[in-house]
Design a protein around this motif. Structure first.
Motif, mmCIF file in Angstrom:
data_model
loop_
_atom_site.group_PDB
_atom_site.id
_atom_site.type_symbol
_atom_site.label_atom_id
_atom_site.label_comp_id
_atom_site.label_asym_id
_atom_site.label_seq_id
_atom_site.Cartn_x
_atom_site.Cartn_y
_atom_site.Cartn_z
ATOM 1 N N ARG A 69 7.135 39.352 49.966
ATOM 2 C CA ARG A 69 8.280 38.712 49.306
ATOM 3 C C ARG A 69 7.928 37.328 48.782
ATOM 4 O O ARG A 69 8.361 36.931 47.688
ATOM 5 N N TYR A 99 13.448 39.529 57.584
ATOM 6 C CA TYR A 99 12.103 39.079 57.227
ATOM 7 C C TYR A 99 11.641 38.034 58.244
ATOM 8 O O TYR A 99 11.985 36.862 58.133
ATOM 9 N N THR A 155 7.443 39.971 54.589
ATOM 10 C CA THR A 155 7.691 38.549 54.381
ATOM 11 C C THR A 155 6.611 37.967 53.474
ATOM 12 O O THR A 155 6.902 37.236 52.518
#
Length: 220
Positions: A153, A117, A150
């Motif tokens: 998340r 990420y 990213t």
């Protein structure tokens, strides 16, 4: 998070990281620019009432042999923002992807296979005030670039409305709608927009008309 490899919806006329995934591409017609993910319109919204356009777009060397000062996905994002208003956030990697196209392809594949990420350069905004989020990206190796994941998340967009838009060179949405569902199983996902990156580059006026027609169909 373990990301399942899913069958995905592969249709015509969407945009991708130019030629990145010819292996995932199918022959498609440039006129078929819309794809319809599962519409979970009955799910509750527990957020603010603002609109946010979030996108990642690659500039510099792109497929097939284009030098872009404005990325293809960025153009779509700007067309959306011009019609719907609200706020805009561009996802910019803290460490830029390589200028060389082939090196970017290789890095994108490594990031996906190793669940890397990448850090985002700017502070990601608080998404709680936004009930509607347009989320855009090129399709790399069949899904969202890992720098976009990213963002996904780190920000919970469940119980809001997400409207995806992508650019590609034949893969359509690939598996990205299924990946979206894994991150946000409680979100309300509306009909997405996809366009070939080369079509956006060659005829941005037509791309803008397609975007406006799609948004009008969604009620914007």
């Amino acid at each position: 998070m373990e990301r399942r490899k899913l069958l995905g919806l592969i249709t015509a006329g969407a945009a991708s990281f130019g030629g990145l995934l010819a292996v995932n591409a199918q022959n498609s017609s440039a006129s078929d620019s819309l794809e319809i993910p599962v519409n979970r319109s009955s799910r509750p919204i527990k957020r603010g009432n603002k609109t946010l356009v979030v996108y990642y777009s690659k500039t510099g060397r792109n497929y097939p042999d284009l030098e872009l000062t404005v990325g293809n996905t960025a153009r779509i994002a700007h067309f959306i923002h011009a019609r719907v208003g609200g706020d805009v956030f561009e996802i910019v990697p803290k460490r830029p992807y390589p200028v060389d196209y082939d090196q970017t392809v290789d890095q994108a594949q490594r990031e996906e296979s190793q669940n890397v990420y990448p850090a985002i350069k700017e502070m990601v905004p608080d998404t709680d005030p936004y009930s509607t989020i347009f989320l855009g990206h090129p399709v790399w190796w069949g899904e969202q670039p890992m720098v976009v994941q990213t963002f996904m998340r780190d920000r919970d967009l469940n119980y809001g409305t997400i409207i995806p838009f992508v650019t590609h060179e034949g893969s359509g949405f690939g598996n990205s709608l299924d990946v979206l569902d894994q991150y946000y199983p409680e979100a309300r996902v509306l009909d997405g927009f996809s366009a070939r990156g080369t079509d956006v580059y060659d005829n941005p006026g037509a791309a803008r008309r397609d975007v406006n027609a799609w948004l009008e169909g969604l009620g914007f």
